[in-house]
Design an enzyme around this catalytic site. Structure first.
Site, PDB file in Angstrom:
ATOM      1  N   SER A 189      38.019  39.838  44.583  1.00 17.42           N
ATOM      2  CA  SER A 189      38.137  39.179  43.276  1.00 17.42           C
ATOM      3  C   SER A 189      37.039  38.147  43.068  1.00 17.42           C
ATOM      4  O   SER A 189      35.867  38.466  43.062  1.00 17.42           O
ATOM      5  CB  SER A 189      39.532  38.558  43.146  1.00 17.42           C
ATOM      6  OG  SER A 189      39.790  38.141  41.836  1.00 17.42           O
ATOM      7  N   ASP A 221      35.507  37.675  36.307  1.00 22.05           N
ATOM      8  CA  ASP A 221      35.256  37.440  37.728  1.00 22.05           C
ATOM      9  C   ASP A 221      34.834  38.755  38.374  1.00 22.05           C
ATOM     10  O   ASP A 221      34.625  39.759  37.696  1.00 22.05           O
ATOM     11  CB  ASP A 221      36.480  36.824  38.412  1.00 22.05           C
ATOM     12  CG  ASP A 221      37.690  37.744  38.402  1.00 22.05           C
ATOM     13  OD1 ASP A 221      37.745  38.648  37.537  1.00 22.05           O
ATOM     14  OD2 ASP A 221      38.594  37.570  39.248  1.00 22.05           O
ATOM     15  N   ASP A 271      36.135  41.212  40.064  1.00 25.31           N
ATOM     16  CA  ASP A 271      36.845  42.470  39.843  1.00 25.31           C
ATOM     17  C   ASP A 271      37.396  42.574  38.428  1.00 25.31           C
ATOM     18  O   ASP A 271      38.130  43.518  38.115  1.00 25.31           O
ATOM     19  CB  ASP A 271      37.951  42.666  40.878  1.00 25.31           C
ATOM     20  CG  ASP A 271      39.120  41.708  40.706  1.00 25.31           C
ATOM     21  OD1 ASP A 271      38.917  40.610  40.125  1.00 25.31           O
ATOM     22  OD2 ASP A 271      40.235  42.042  41.148  1.00 25.31           O
ATOM     23  N   ASP A 276      39.638  41.057  36.667  1.00 22.10           N
ATOM     24  CA  ASP A 276      41.049  40.957  36.298  1.00 22.10           C
ATOM     25  C   ASP A 276      41.365  39.606  35.662  1.00 22.10           C
ATOM     26  O   ASP A 276      42.500  39.346  35.273  1.00 22.10           O
ATOM     27  CB  ASP A 276      41.964  41.221  37.498  1.00 22.10           C
ATOM     28  CG  ASP A 276      41.867  40.167  38.590  1.00 22.10           C
ATOM     29  OD1 ASP A 276      40.939  39.325  38.550  1.00 22.10           O
ATOM     30  OD2 ASP A 276      42.718  40.185  39.509  1.00 22.10           O
TER      31      ASP A 276
END
Length: 451
Positions: free
Chosen positions: A107, A244, A246, A248
């Site tokens: 992440s 960010d 990833d 999400d």
């Protein structure tokens, strides 16, 4: 031994002491064994199917290859989707009716870190019980399939396009006429983010959209929005969004370069649903870290606020329990369960833009629904965090400070989940009041909870 799985899968320094290729393979085979048990009980008689994707970290390549090999060696068919946002992997897990989704990502963590996160059928995060079952199978002997019983590994032909098509299909209105700057954090959204917004009609200026394997989250993206703020002003854009690594989570920047946080974005989306009669239970779900200004804004609009412990998994659990369709965190994890099973930064950007288009209002105007109270957060280290909620002297000090605030602010003391520290959070009408109150309480924590 400490539990291997954390709140968001298994994370650590890639190829370090914990997150090795060996562990990745063992986790994969254990996950396949658990799935095989589930399918045997259901009597389906077929092989399990898994979808695997990763963010742009260079370590994701060897980890994805190892996980795919481990799953296939245990008799699980695998579809690799390559670099794709976490919510994209979740979407394809559901769309392809896979039994398991695997995301290789850390992440917003620095590039050297990585992680392995499992998703269950339907694209939802794995619950604790299944994680514990996977962990229990680690390093256990097992019967290895041979011949036709081993799994096959294939590659999805157009995962980014399929995910983008899905996202655009959630809109009721095109975004023509809006100019948007997006900061892709040199991560999983570098291709999918700009493609999706352009497909929806927006004029898109992309920054930090390089997938070189090394630059993810490096001073860019939602944890470092300064570059985006500057770019929005320089280009005269209507709005900017930062994702960010990833993708999400999502934060935004208005046309004047001012940061718009997760609370404000959740408010914009919630009020849009409320105004059109599409907000189940007239309720939104957030964590205890959401600003009191958000709670007051929702109360004024007739929207009930449910608050959970910190963590998007707790938000999602409450949403599913109550049948609610929107929730999230101040950090920018926003879940729109009508369209996604997890936080989705690109989806958030699309629907905020749609709200701007439908109303003809600027992001600054929409965000003004929430008047954020000044918030001060202090970390008090080297204390006995276990007594944070029970020490009489500390509780008395908190009660006295709350009485002085007289409902115009808020105090939250929270023990860290990983360190011997207590987080002291205070919101008050002015920054000076919040800072002074937080310092006083921090002193009490040091005195009362000293090790």
């Amino acid at each position: 031994m400490a539990r291997l799985f954390g709140t968001d899968g298994v994370r650590g320094l890639a190829n370090g002491e914990v997150l090795t290729a060996s562990l990745a393979q063992n986790l994969a085979t254990s996950a396949a064994l658990v799935l095989t048990e589930e399918l045997r009980v259901s009597g389906s008689g077929r092989k399990p199917l898994a979808v695997i994707g990763n963010d742009s970290r260079v370590s994701g390549q060897f980890l994805q290859a190892t996980v795919a090999g481990g799953l296939a060696s245990a008799g699980c068919d695998v579809i690799e989707v390559g670099v794709l946002p976490t919510p994209g992997v979740a979407y394809l897990t559901a769309a392809l009716q896979a039994d398991l989704g695997v995301v290789i990502s850390a992440s917003h963590n620095p590039m050297p870190d990585n992680g392995i996160k499992f998703l269950q059928r339907g694209g939802h995060k794995l619950d604790d019980v299944l994680e514990d079952r996977i962990e229990a199978h680690l390093d256990e002997p097992w019967d290895r399939p041979t011949g036709a019983s081993v799994g096959r590994i294939s590659f999805h032909e157009n995962p980014v396009e399929a995910y983008a098509d899905h996202l655009v299909s959630t809109l009721e209105r095109r975004l023509d006429g809006l100019t948007v700057v997006v900061d892709c954090a040199n991560g999983a959204a570098a291709t999918a983010g700009p493609l999706t917004l352009r497909q929806a009609g927006a004029n898109v200026i992309a920054i930090n959209d390089v997938n070189d394997g090394l630059s993810i989250n490096d001073g860019v993206g939602s944890t470092h929005p300064e570059m985006l703020q500057k770019a929005v002003v320089e280009h005269g854009a209507d709005v900017g969004f930062a994702w960010d690594g990833d993708a999400d989570r999502c934060l935004a920047v208005d046309g004047d370069g001012n940061l718009v946080d997760g609370d404000q974005l959740i408010a914009i989306l919630t009020l849009g649903l409320h105004d059109t009669g599409r907000l189940p239970g007239d309720t939104v779900v957030v964590t205890v870290m959401s600003n009191l200004g958000f709670v007051k804004a929702m109360d004024a609009a007739g929207v009930q606020v449910k608050q959970t412990a910190v963590g998007d998994r707790y938000v999602l659990e409450e949403m599913r329990r109550g049948g609610y369709t929107i929730g999230g965190e101040q950090s920018g994890h926003i879940i729109m369960s009508e369209h996604a099973t997890t936080g989705d930064g690109i989806l958030t950007a699309l629907h905020v833009l749609q709200r701007m288009s439908l109303t003809g209002r600027t992001l600054a105007d929409l965000a003004s629904a929430v008047t954020r109270l000044p918030q001060v957060l202090l970390n008090v280290k080297g204390v006995d965090k276990t007594r944070c909620k029970t020490d009489d002297g500390l509780l008395e000090a908190v009660a006295a400070e709350e009485k002085a605030l007289a409902g115009s602010g808020r105090i939250l003391l929270r023990p860290s989940g990983t360190e011997n520290l207590v987080r002291v959070m205070v919101e008050a009408p002015t920054h000076h009041e919040a800072e002074a109150c937080a310092e006083r309480l921090a002193d009490v924590v040091r005195a009362r909870l000293a090790l």
